[in-house]
Design an enzyme around this catalytic site. Structure first.
Site, PDB file in Angstrom:
ATOM      1  N   THR A 168      -0.174   5.054   2.249  1.00 13.82           N
ATOM      2  CA  THR A 168       0.851   5.932   1.664  1.00 13.82           C
ATOM      3  C   THR A 168       1.097   5.498   0.218  1.00 13.82           C
ATOM      4  OG1 THR A 168       1.931   6.387   3.766  1.00 13.82           O
ATOM      5  CG2 THR A 168       3.337   6.441   1.835  1.00 13.82           C
ATOM      6  N   GLY A 198       6.749  11.855   9.285  1.00 16.90           N
ATOM      7  CA  GLY A 198       7.199  10.472   9.161  1.00 16.90           C
ATOM      8  C   GLY A 198       8.384  10.349   8.219  1.00 16.90           C
ATOM      9  N   THR A 219       6.839   2.319   2.516  1.00 11.45           N
ATOM     10  CA  THR A 219       5.612   2.603   3.258  1.00 11.45           C
ATOM     11  C   THR A 219       5.591   1.720   4.494  1.00 11.45           C
ATOM     12  OG1 THR A 219       3.220   2.259   3.215  1.00 11.45           O
ATOM     13  CG2 THR A 219       4.488   1.000   1.605  1.00 11.45           C
TER      14      THR A 219
HETATM   15  N1  ASP Z   1       5.354   5.667   6.387  1.00 13.43           N
HETATM   16  C1  ASP Z   1       4.202   6.512   6.642  1.00 13.43           C
HETATM   17  C2  ASP Z   1       4.476   7.384   7.834  1.00 13.43           C
HETATM   18  O1  ASP Z   1       4.984   6.892   8.814  1.00 13.43           O
HETATM   19  C3  ASP Z   1       2.944   5.744   6.871  1.00 13.43           C
HETATM   20  C4  ASP Z   1       2.626   4.677   5.861  1.00 13.43           C
HETATM   21  O2  ASP Z   1       3.455   4.330   5.028  1.00 13.43           O
HETATM   22  O3  ASP Z   1       1.516   4.174   5.871  1.00 13.43           O
HETATM   23  O4  ASP Z   1       4.135   8.543   7.809  1.00 13.43           O
END
Ligand code: ASP
Length: 301
Positions: A168, A198, A219
């Site tokens: 992300t 998310g 993230t």
């Molecule tokens: N936070 C992101 C989600 O849950 C995933 C990530 O940050 O890698 O969609």
């Protein structure tokens, strides 16, 4: 006020052979956005420009290169927030636009905060944003990961969170007028349930900015970040602590309350950075006081 910008490219365990691409991508994003700030651009324009670079870079789980959901499709989420007036724009479930933060920015300029799926794409078209073929977002690396996960009997995204939330992307900036903006963009988690959204596009969860406190993008373990409203908490902690302490406290709170793993980047209203993650790595880059750019995958480097 001396402008500042910090970006991240996801918190997870970055394999050795992919570290340099993550560092380069984060540097490229700061290199694109920082000169804009020096020329007097707003923090909002600067974070959008930085996120655009990261969305177009297939290294990251945002725009091109995003992870596939359990149906083998890409659904993108993005958000952007202006700390000056608390205006907020977000989109979720976008499949035909490579830089969904541009749609989020257009949403911010309306009376609404959050558009999803077909409605978000229709709005983007009406705004004249360039559409892409959904296949333009796919990369071989993620097609292979999808096939691997699909062949694992009983695979669930819980397993993906523990070892490897993905790449992300996020950015936080403060401009010469002291305005703060933050933005986050993602393809979500590998093999997510179709329709799953998310933390990244949720105000206060994966992103937050308030000129009176600071700005944050995070993230990691999205469901935990939503349940704890982690970015808004991180900004609230700035009222009591310095930026480093606030970032640390936010991640400790996430782990204490929901056993979550994540990383966060913060800027306080005086332009101080806060960086913390409890995953192995979080690729990030920021401007040092002498104007050079520092990039690393570890917070203490
Ligand atoms: N936070 C992101 C989600 O849950 C995933 C990530 O940050 O890698 O969609």
């Amino acid at each position: 006020m001396e402008p500042k910008i910090i970006v991240h490219g996801g918190a997870w365990t970055i394999p050795d052979d992919r570290k340099q691409a993550h560092l380069d991508g984060c540097r490229n994003a700061v290199e694109a956005a920082y000169p804009l700030l020096l020329q007097g651009a707003s923090a909002l324009d600067a974070v959008q420009a930085a996120i655009n670079v990261l969305e177009r870079d297939e290294t990251f789980d945002a725009g091109r290169g995003a992870v596939l959901n359990a149906d083998g499709q890409i659904e993108l989420d993005a958000s952007i927030m202006d700390g000056k007036d608390l205006n907020f724009g977000a989109v979720a479930g976008v499949r035909r636009f490579m830089t969904p933060v541009d749609i989020a920015r257009k949403v911010l300029e309306t009376e609404f905060c959050f558009l999803i799926g077909d409605g978000a794409e229709r709005f983007a078209r009406e705004q004249g944003l360039a559409e892409c073929d959904p296949r333009d977002l796919f990369v071989e690396r993620e097609l292979q990961l999808y096939e691997k996960l699909r062949s694992q009997d009983g695979y669930s995204t819980d397993q993906a969170f523990a070892p490897m939330p993905q790449g992300t992307v996020g950015a936080v900036a403060i401009d010469k007028d002291g305005n703060i903006a933050a933005s986050t963009s993602t393809g979500g988690t590998p093999y997510k349930m179709p329709g799953r959204v998310g933390d990244s596009p949720i105000c206060g969860a994966g992103v937050y900015a308030d000129n009176e406190l600071g700005g944050a993008s995070c993230t990691g373990f999205g469901e935990g970040v939503i349940r704890t409203l982690m970015c808004s908490k991180a900004c609230e902690y700035l009222a009591q602590q310095d930026a480093k302490g606030a970032a640390t406290e936010a991640i400790h709170m996430l782990y204490r309350r929901v056993s979550g793993h994540a990383g966060v980047i913060l800027l306080d209203k005086n332009g101080n950075y806060g960086i913390y993650h409890n995953t192995d790595h979080m690729a990030h880059a920021y401007v040092l006081p002498d104007g050079t750019i520092h990039t690393t995958v570890h917070m203490d480097d």
